[in-house]
Design an enzyme around this catalytic site. Structure first.
Site, PDB file in Angstrom:
ATOM      1  N   TYR A  28       0.855  -1.214   0.010  1.00 24.90           N
ATOM      2  CA  TYR A  28       0.095   0.044   0.016  1.00 24.90           C
ATOM      3  C   TYR A  28       0.915   1.303  -0.108  1.00 24.90           C
ATOM      4  CZ  TYR A  28      -4.132   2.992   1.148  1.00 24.90           C
ATOM      5  OH  TYR A  28      -5.021   4.010   1.112  1.00 24.90           O
ATOM      6  N   LEU A  60      -5.421  -6.084   6.063  1.00 26.34           N
ATOM      7  CA  LEU A  60      -6.634  -7.050   6.570  1.00 26.34           C
ATOM      8  C   LEU A  60      -6.541  -8.367   5.670  1.00 26.34           C
ATOM      9  CD1 LEU A  60      -9.527  -4.396   6.976  1.00 26.34           C
ATOM     10  CD2 LEU A  60      -8.261  -5.710   8.755  1.00 26.34           C
ATOM     11  N   GLU A  61      -5.968  -8.221   4.627  1.00 28.08           N
ATOM     12  CA  GLU A  61      -5.943  -9.428   3.836  1.00 28.08           C
ATOM     13  C   GLU A  61      -4.729 -10.427   3.840  1.00 28.08           C
ATOM     14  OE1 GLU A  61      -8.514  -6.599   2.338  1.00 28.08           O
ATOM     15  OE2 GLU A  61      -6.357  -6.271   2.214  1.00 28.08           O
ATOM     16  N   CYS A  83       2.305  -1.776   6.352  1.00 29.49           N
ATOM     17  CA  CYS A  83       2.207  -0.357   7.115  1.00 29.49           C
ATOM     18  C   CYS A  83       0.952   0.190   7.269  1.00 29.49           C
ATOM     19  CB  CYS A  83       3.261   0.624   6.344  1.00 29.49           C
ATOM     20  SG  CYS A  83       3.489   2.173   7.379  1.00 29.49           S
ATOM     21  N   ILE A  85      -0.798   3.559   8.423  1.00 28.91           N
ATOM     22  CA  ILE A  85      -0.492   5.027   9.014  1.00 28.91           C
ATOM     23  C   ILE A  85      -1.843   5.768   9.613  1.00 28.91           C
ATOM     24  CG2 ILE A  85       0.463   7.106   8.791  1.00 28.91           C
ATOM     25  CD1 ILE A  85       2.333   5.985   6.615  1.00 28.91           C
ATOM     26  N   THR A  89      -9.778   8.899  10.385  1.00 21.91           N
ATOM     27  CA  THR A  89     -10.892   8.333  10.998  1.00 21.91           C
ATOM     28  C   THR A  89     -10.484   7.027  11.711  1.00 21.91           C
ATOM     29  OG1 THR A  89     -10.726   6.547   8.897  1.00 21.91           O
ATOM     30  CG2 THR A  89     -11.925   8.770   8.801  1.00 21.91           C
ATOM     31  N   HIS A  91     -10.770   3.877  11.018  1.00 17.84           N
ATOM     32  CA  HIS A  91     -10.457   2.832  10.096  1.00 17.84           C
ATOM     33  C   HIS A  91      -9.232   2.510  10.719  1.00 17.84           C
ATOM     34  CE1 HIS A  91     -10.352   0.074   6.916  1.00 17.84           C
ATOM     35  NE2 HIS A  91      -9.307   0.775   6.273  1.00 17.84           N
ATOM     36  N   ASN A 115       5.493 -10.963  12.703  1.00 19.24           N
ATOM     37  CA  ASN A 115       4.567  -9.587  12.383  1.00 19.24           C
ATOM     38  C   ASN A 115       5.546  -8.508  12.229  1.00 19.24           C
ATOM     39  OD1 ASN A 115       2.650  -7.712  12.373  1.00 19.24           O
ATOM     40  ND2 ASN A 115       1.675  -8.276  13.976  1.00 19.24           N
ATOM     41  N   ARG A 129      11.341   2.749  10.910  1.00 16.24           N
ATOM     42  CA  ARG A 129      11.113   1.423  11.393  1.00 16.24           C
ATOM     43  C   ARG A 129      11.442   0.378  10.137  1.00 16.24           C
ATOM     44  NH1 ARG A 129       8.861   4.707  14.620  1.00 16.24           N
ATOM     45  NH2 ARG A 129       8.426   4.112  16.734  1.00 16.24           N
TER      46      ARG A 129
END
Length: 180
Positions: A28, A60-61, A83, A85, A89, A91, A115, A129
Site C-alpha cells: 500500500y 486486512l488481507e 504499514c 499510518i 478516521t 479505520h 509480524n 522502522r
C-alpha cells in the site's frame, strides 16, 4: 522516542534443515513495503532459508492469505509485512486491531508468523522502522518467524503422553494399538 532507545537483538537461528518462508506483504505504501521486504529477505538469506513473496492489497488481507497458504502450501513459517499510518478516521484502529488479532490467532493455532505490520502515527515513523539500516522491522519479523520454526523443531519432535488414553489403548509409533 523509540528511535533513541537501544534494544537487544537475538542472534538469528541457523536452520539445520531446509526451511521455506512465505513473505506476505501489502505494498500500500510501496517504498516502505520495499524496505520491509529487503530486510526480511536479507534475514532469510542469512539464515539459509528459502523464501517466496506474495502481495496482498492491504493489511486486512494478510491473515487470510497466510491461512490459505498454511492450508494449501508447504511453508515452515510466514512473515507478515505492511504499514498502517494513522489517518483521520477510526479505520486505522480497525485495521491495526483486526490484522494483529488475525495473525495472533493463526500463531496460537500453530503457524510460525513474524509480524512486521507497522502501526505508526506518521510516515517518518514508518520510514525509520522499515529501513534495513535503521530499525529493520522487516528483518526482525523474519527473525521472529525463524525463531518460532527453530522452537517448533526443537520441541515438536518430542512425543509426550497426554495423560489420558480413551479405552485403555496406547497407540504405538507404528500406528498399532496396545491394549493396557
Amino acid at each position: 522516542m523509540a528511535g533513541h532507545e537501544t534494544h537487544h537483538v537475538m542472534e538469528t537461528p541457523k536452520m539445520d534443515k531446509p526451511t521455506k518462508l512465505l513473505i506476505v506483504v501489502s505494498p500500500y505504501y510501496k517504498d516502505i513495503a520495499d524496505n520491509l521486504v529487503a530486510g526480511a529477505v536479507a534475514e532469510c538469506e542469512a539464515a539459509g532459508a528459502e523464501h517466496e513473496i506474495v502481495e496482498m492489497p492491504g493489511a486486512l488481507e494478510i491473515p487470510p492469505a497466510i491461512r490459505i497458504a498454511d492450508r494449501q502450501g508447504d511453508y515452515d513459517g510466514y512473515v507478515a509485512l505492511g504499514c498502517i499510518i494513522r489517518g483521520e478516521t477510526t479505520h486505522y484502529d480497525t485495521v491495526c486491531n483486526d490484522s494483529s488479532r488475525g495473525l495472533m490467532l493463526l500463531g496460537l493455532q500453530g503457524c510460525n508468523i513474524g509480524n512486521g505490520i507497522l502501526t505508526v502515527e506518521d510516515r517518518k515513523q514508518a520510514e525509520v522502522r522499515a529501513d534495513p539500516k535503521d530499525q529493520n522491522k522487516g528483518g526482525g519479523a523474519a527473525a521472529a518467524a525463524l525463531h518460532l520454526i527453530a522452537m517448533q523443531r526443537t520441541y515438536g519432535a518430542k512425543s509426550r503422553g497426554l495423560g489420558f488414553r480413551p479405552g485403555g489403548k496406547d497407540i504405538e509409533d507404528d500406528g498399532s494399538f496396545q491394549i493396557a
